[in-house]
Design a protein around this motif. Structure first.
Motif, mmCIF file in Angstrom:
data_model
loop_
_atom_site.group_PDB
_atom_site.id
_atom_site.type_symbol
_atom_site.label_atom_id
_atom_site.label_comp_id
_atom_site.label_asym_id
_atom_site.label_seq_id
_atom_site.Cartn_x
_atom_site.Cartn_y
_atom_site.Cartn_z
ATOM 1 N N PRO A 28 0.968 -1.087 0.044
ATOM 2 C CA PRO A 28 0.051 -0.072 0.023
ATOM 3 C C PRO A 28 0.797 1.221 -0.068
ATOM 4 C CG PRO A 28 -0.917 -1.540 1.571
ATOM 5 C CD PRO A 28 0.425 -2.258 1.004
ATOM 6 N N THR A 29 0.551 2.295 -0.801
ATOM 7 C CA THR A 29 1.440 3.213 -0.736
ATOM 8 C C THR A 29 1.475 4.223 0.169
ATOM 9 O OG1 THR A 29 0.528 3.568 -3.368
ATOM 10 C CG2 THR A 29 1.312 5.592 -2.248
ATOM 11 N N GLN A 30 0.648 3.970 1.215
ATOM 12 C CA GLN A 30 0.656 4.820 2.683
ATOM 13 C C GLN A 30 1.982 4.548 3.200
ATOM 14 O OE1 GLN A 30 -2.789 2.757 3.651
ATOM 15 N NE2 GLN A 30 -4.189 4.746 4.178
ATOM 16 N N TYR A 31 2.587 3.327 3.262
ATOM 17 C CA TYR A 31 3.737 3.135 3.590
ATOM 18 C C TYR A 31 4.750 4.237 3.299
ATOM 19 C CZ TYR A 31 2.312 -1.282 5.895
ATOM 20 O OH TYR A 31 1.900 -2.304 6.631
ATOM 21 N N ALA A 32 5.094 4.141 1.883
ATOM 22 C CA ALA A 32 6.129 4.982 1.337
ATOM 23 C C ALA A 32 5.729 6.333 1.537
ATOM 24 C CB ALA A 32 6.102 4.661 -0.221
ATOM 25 N N ASP A 33 4.331 6.787 1.415
ATOM 26 C CA ASP A 33 4.257 8.194 1.656
ATOM 27 C C ASP A 33 4.575 8.558 3.106
ATOM 28 O OD1 ASP A 33 3.149 8.496 -1.058
ATOM 29 O OD2 ASP A 33 0.985 8.308 -0.168
ATOM 30 N N ALA A 34 4.303 7.518 3.926
ATOM 31 C CA ALA A 34 4.695 7.895 5.526
ATOM 32 C C ALA A 34 5.965 8.163 5.587
ATOM 33 C CB ALA A 34 3.956 6.835 6.295
ATOM 34 N N VAL A 35 6.849 7.260 5.105
ATOM 35 C CA VAL A 35 8.401 7.227 5.248
ATOM 36 C C VAL A 35 8.816 8.638 4.502
ATOM 37 C CG1 VAL A 35 10.359 6.393 4.465
ATOM 38 C CG2 VAL A 35 8.683 4.883 5.413
ATOM 39 N N GLU A 36 8.242 9.070 3.711
ATOM 40 C CA GLU A 36 8.862 10.135 2.781
ATOM 41 C C GLU A 36 8.247 11.622 3.647
ATOM 42 O OE1 GLU A 36 8.509 12.500 -1.559
ATOM 43 O OE2 GLU A 36 7.124 10.757 -1.271
ATOM 44 N N ALA A 37 6.894 11.369 4.109
ATOM 45 C CA ALA A 37 6.748 12.449 4.731
ATOM 46 C C ALA A 37 7.384 12.759 5.890
ATOM 47 C CB ALA A 37 5.130 12.476 5.336
ATOM 48 N N THR A 38 8.081 11.740 6.598
ATOM 49 C CA THR A 38 8.818 12.046 7.826
ATOM 50 C C THR A 38 10.366 12.155 7.518
ATOM 51 O OG1 THR A 38 8.911 9.701 8.076
ATOM 52 C CG2 THR A 38 7.230 10.944 9.375
ATOM 53 N N GLY A 39 10.674 12.260 6.288
ATOM 54 C CA GLY A 39 12.089 12.484 5.905
ATOM 55 C C GLY A 39 13.055 11.376 5.358
ATOM 56 N N GLY A 40 12.323 10.223 5.185
ATOM 57 C CA GLY A 40 13.077 9.258 4.822
ATOM 58 C C GLY A 40 12.893 8.986 3.279
ATOM 59 N N VAL A 41 13.580 8.081 2.668
ATOM 60 C CA VAL A 41 13.351 7.855 1.215
ATOM 61 C C VAL A 41 12.908 6.078 1.224
ATOM 62 C CG1 VAL A 41 14.583 7.170 -1.003
ATOM 63 C CG2 VAL A 41 15.074 9.442 0.087
ATOM 64 N N PRO A 42 11.771 5.809 0.614
ATOM 65 C CA PRO A 42 11.440 4.342 0.834
ATOM 66 C C PRO A 42 12.055 3.634 -0.561
ATOM 67 C CG PRO A 42 9.820 5.788 -0.273
ATOM 68 C CD PRO A 42 10.864 6.846 0.259
#
Length: 237
Positions: A28-42
């Motif tokens: 689910p895209t929510q995982y990658a979006d949450a990582v990106e939103a908190t400053g990480g690269v998924p």
């Protein structure tokens, strides 16, 4: 220094998109979006059976998320399948256990989400309760279909999880199994019905498992904590 790289384990399922219907590695895209939103690269990590692959991957990561998904194969904790335990994925189980082995050896920061918490417990030699409604006599942790159950969770004071999400919060859950035993981990959050909702290892390393889905809601504290730990880990290399 660039943003920390966060590996996310994936599902392997039959999927449909455009004109295609075939096996696919997905999340689910929510995982990658949450990582990106908190400053990480998924970075997505589909199951790989090659010897040494997990060590090679972990050497290139700054943090790891063991994602949600299917039931864990009960033979991994020496139990017979419950009638409601189904559709486990041996390839994914083997891959995630290998990643956890490599992550432990490298002291890599790890967050387990739902199934991910269960895999962490089993990897450590723990055992799962295979059908939570047998214990709590309700199905609010997994109400069915694609709906999440809302569960109020109380955290243990002076723990890593409490420092990231506070003393209590309402979370999105979708699980019919739970962790019974968890060698090497502390129990740090529970639902009102007693269901274990979070575990963490003691010490400085970020190694946390939660039974809920922090990627689906405004609860970014856990993912932000992982990304901060990953950034600090990257800075030591």
């Amino acid at each position: 220094m660039g943003a920390p790289i966060i590996g996310l384990t994936t599902y392997r399922e039959d999927a449909a998109w455009g004109v295609w219907q075939q096996r696919a590695d997905l999340l689910p895209t929510q995982y990658a979006d949450a990582v990106e939103a908190t400053g990480g690269v998924p970075l997505l990590l589909p199951p790989v059976g090659q010897t040494g692959a997990a060590d090679a991957v972990v050497a290139r990561l700054d943090g790891l998320v063991i994602s949600g998904g299917a039931d864990v194969d009960p033979t991994r904790y020496a139990d017979a399948p419950h009638p409601r335990t189904a559709a486990w994925r041996p390839d994914r189980d083997a891959w995630e256990v290998a990643l956890l082995d490599a992550a432990e050896a490298a002291s890599l920061p790890v967050l387990g989400v739902c199934r991910g918490m269960q895999v962490m417990a089993v990897h450590a030699g723990g055992v799962l309760d295979q059908h939570v409604p047998d214990l709590v006599h309700h199905e609010r942790h997994s109400p069915g279909g694609d709906a999440f159950g809302e569960t109020e969770v109380v955290t243990l004071a002076e723990t890593r999880v409490a420092s990231l999400v506070g003393d209590r919060l309402t979370v999105n859950c979708h699980h019919h199994q739970s962790v019974r035993t968890h060698p090497g981990y502390d129990a740090v959050a529970r639902a009102a019905d007693g269901t274990l909702e979070a575990i963490e290892s003691s010490g400085d390393r970020f190694c946390v498992g939660v039974q809920w889905h922090p990627e689906t809601a405004a609860d970014v504290g856990l993912l932000a904590g992982l990304v901060r730990a990953a950034a600090a880990y990257a800075g030591t290399r």
